[in-house]
Scaffold this motif. Structure first.
Motif, PDB file in Angstrom:
ATOM      1  N   TYR A 164       8.923  -7.402   9.827  1.00 20.69           N
ATOM      2  CA  TYR A 164       8.966  -6.663   8.574  1.00 20.69           C
ATOM      3  C   TYR A 164      10.378  -6.736   7.980  1.00 20.69           C
ATOM      4  O   TYR A 164      11.350  -6.970   8.705  1.00 20.69           O
ATOM      5  N   PRO A 190      -6.114  -5.341   3.260  1.00 17.19           N
ATOM      6  CA  PRO A 190      -5.070  -4.495   3.842  1.00 17.19           C
ATOM      7  C   PRO A 190      -4.871  -4.814   5.326  1.00 17.19           C
ATOM      8  O   PRO A 190      -5.825  -5.094   6.036  1.00 17.19           O
ATOM      9  N   TYR A 191      -3.624  -4.772   5.757  1.00 18.48           N
ATOM     10  CA  TYR A 191      -3.201  -4.851   7.159  1.00 18.48           C
ATOM     11  C   TYR A 191      -3.209  -6.256   7.765  1.00 18.48           C
ATOM     12  O   TYR A 191      -2.392  -6.535   8.639  1.00 18.48           O
ATOM     13  N   ARG A 228       3.697  -4.587  -0.564  1.00 21.84           N
ATOM     14  CA  ARG A 228       3.090  -3.294  -0.246  1.00 21.84           C
ATOM     15  C   ARG A 228       3.432  -2.851   1.173  1.00 21.84           C
ATOM     16  O   ARG A 228       3.828  -1.712   1.408  1.00 21.84           O
ATOM     17  N   THR A 229       3.304  -3.762   2.137  1.00 16.20           N
ATOM     18  CA  THR A 229       3.524  -3.393   3.539  1.00 16.20           C
ATOM     19  C   THR A 229       4.906  -3.760   4.044  1.00 16.20           C
ATOM     20  O   THR A 229       5.292  -3.322   5.126  1.00 16.20           O
ATOM     21  N   ASP A 285       5.232  -9.336   1.819  1.00 16.43           N
ATOM     22  CA  ASP A 285       4.163  -8.518   1.244  1.00 16.43           C
ATOM     23  C   ASP A 285       4.818  -7.254   0.685  1.00 16.43           C
ATOM     24  O   ASP A 285       5.319  -6.416   1.442  1.00 16.43           O
TER      25      ASP A 285
END
Length: 549
Positions: A246, A481-482, A224-225, A222
């Motif tokens: 991540y 989101p998230y 963005r995150t 992802d």
């Protein structure tokens, strides 16, 4: 006995074979001729390749120990291709060049002996150089003496591993091309979930049959995150897939390191590698390679094994080749969905623009008729006004794209106050679009549902943890989101096993392939935005029906 591993590479088949001059070094000059000859023979007998002198007619004049130790069938292959080489050399040198110019170049052959493959390089002997060494020309009959080349030096070595390696690379390349070849016309006939399932089945099939990988995960990045989201998994426990990773070089396992650095990683022993985190229950080793899309890292491909030291550089090379095709295939599929979204939006706006003028003309004509008609005819004109207004509302909804619910205005006006199928049902609605949350809540509330709303994935998961066991249904967008749609689905199942979940997506866009993964685990259904109110209610009724049965 087969030729052993070669100490260094064989001469290039394209190199010119110049006459060999006697050794001129000081050391060799001091060696007596008989000792120099013995030293040369010892060197030839020691090297791992088979070396032999083959005369015209296929006669083996001399062979080193390696060639003498080969199987009779392999020696026959060497003699056969050596005879072919002599014929080719004489044709090239005598026929094409008319006997002028340098010696013809060496010729390379591949022969198969049983299940093994061998490379043979045949180099022509310059008879004038042989005379300087005091070596007599071989005897030959009239037919064999037709050309200047009477004999060749042939070198043979086992090329089985290289041949098999290249064969496997070719097979992976062919499978990868098939994986990335997505037929737009054929795929467009499938529902989005079916398209994703088709691609997943191909990836799993090739991973198992061609790569011999039985336990693996594919995670997409992802942007963005920087989260690594699981999109395809095979043979790994659920708890391993629920770990948040991540793209960071430290603290996020091997997958995080590979995604952050773009470098493949072989873990030979998971118990001794501090980067390794939970994976296969009895994992002993792993291999992780980046999903590289035109130089950009878009995810990772992680393979695990129950045996320590299962992976080597050859496996890494194969996995990297295959992973590039996986990245390409996933990207193409997403592009097709985005293209469908863009095309649908453009087409809808074009239709709305074209209809605007006729609708205005109809209203103008209606006003003119209203002034001329008798009083009783006013009801007909009023209905015309209503129909035109309804068409305008529908066009407005379509122009708004996937962030609208078609027919919401009519539902607000015409909906029955209660519906026994929905009365008392407790529903959680999660979507980051305020309009979707508002409309879905209003539609369900009008029919007797108790509705909670969440504006993002994190809030949805918190509500599920606090009271998910009391819910009758969860309706969630796929991309928020998230948390993504599959993570919402997994959280719902943790709250209450079998809790029905409906996922929503705009034009089938599903970047994390939540639909396929959740469908395998029992997803109640999928809603493709923009959806109509009546279609939405049918999906909801079907999802909550088992609980009310």
């Amino acid at each position: 006995m087969q030729p052993g591993p070669r100490a260094r590479g064989p001469p290039s088949p394209g190199s010119s074979m110049e006459p060999v001059a006697p050794a001129q070094s000081t050391r060799n000059a001091e060696i007596p001729p008989s000792l120099a000859e013995a030293t040369g023979l010892l060197a030839l007998d020691t090297i791992g390749e088979g070396v032999g002198m083959v005369e015209a007619g296929g006669r083996l004049a001399w062979a080193n120990a390696t060639l003498r130790g080969c199987s009779p069938s392999l020696r026959e292959h060497v003699l056969r291709v050596s005879g072919q080489a002599i014929h080719i050399f004489n044709t090239q040198w005598g026929g094409v060049n008319g006997g002028s110019g340098g010696m013809p170049r060496g010729k390379k052959f591949t022969v198969q002996d049983g299940e093994r493959f061998f490379e043979v390089i045949c180099s022509p002997v310059d008879e004038s150089a042989a005379e300087r060494f005091g070596i007599d020309a071989p005897r030959a009959d009239a037919e064999e003496a037709a050309g200047p080349v009477r004999r060749v030096v042939s070198m043979v070595w086992d090329a089985t591993s290289g041949k098999r390696l290249q064969g496997r690379i070719d097979a992976i390349d062919a499978s990868g091309r098939e994986l990335a070849r997505i037929d737009n016309e054929a795929v467009s006939k499938l529902r989005p979930a079916e398209r994703l399932k088709l691609l997943q089945d191909k990836i799993i099939g090739y991973s198992k049959e061609l790569m011999q990988f039985d336990h693996f995960t594919i995670r997409l990045l992802d942007k963005r995150t920087r989260a690594l989201e699981v999109v395809i998994a095979e043979g790994l426990p659920r708890e391993a897939l629920e770990i948040d990773l991540y793209a960071r070089p430290e603290g996020n396992g091997i997958s995080g390191y590979v995604a952050a650095t773009g470098r493949s990683y072989i873990c030979h022993d998971v118990e001794k590698d501090p980067r390794y985190v939970l994976g296969l229950t009895h994992s002993k080793s792993s291999l992780t390679v980046p999903l590289n899309l035109f130089g950009e890292i878009v995810g990772v491909y992680n393979i695990e094994s129950e045996t320590a030291g299962s992976f080597d550089d050859e496996d890494r090379q194969f996995a990297e080749i295959f992973a590039r095709y996986v990245a390409l295939a996933l990207n193409i599929l997403d592009l097709l969905v985005v293209e469908r979204h863009s095309t649908s939006t453009t087409l809808t706006r074009g239709v709305a623009s074209e209809l605007q003028q006729p609708l205005d003309a109809i209203l103008a004509e209606a006003e003119a008729l209203r002034a001329e008609t008798v009083a009783d005819g006013g009801h007909c004109l009023a209905r015309i006004d209503e129909h035109v207004a309804k068409v305008r509302r529908v066009l407005h909804d379509l122009e708004s794209g996937p962030n609208r619910v078609l027919g919401e205005a009519d539902d607000a006006r015409d909906a029955s106050p209660q519906d026994d199928r929905f009365t008392g049902k407790r529903v959680l609605v999660a979507d980051d679009e305020p309009n979707i949350r508002r409309v879905v809540k209003e539609v369900l509330t009008r029919r007797g549902c108790e509705v909670q709303c969440a504006k993002d994935g994190y809030e949805a998961c918190m509500l599920l943890e606090q009271g998910g066991n009391e819910l009758d249904l969860v309706i969630s967008d796929i991309k928020m989101p998230y948390r993504n749609g599959y993570e919402i689905y997994a959280a719902a199942q943790r709250a209450r096993d079998g809790l029905p979940v409906l996922l929503m997506t705009g034009f089938g866009y599903d970047p994390h392939h939540s639909v396929v993964r959740a469908s395998q685990d029992g997803l109640a259904g999928v809603l493709f935005k923009p959806f109509k109110v009546d279609a939405f209610l049918e999906e909801v009724a079907g999802a909550v029906a088992p609980a009310s049965a």
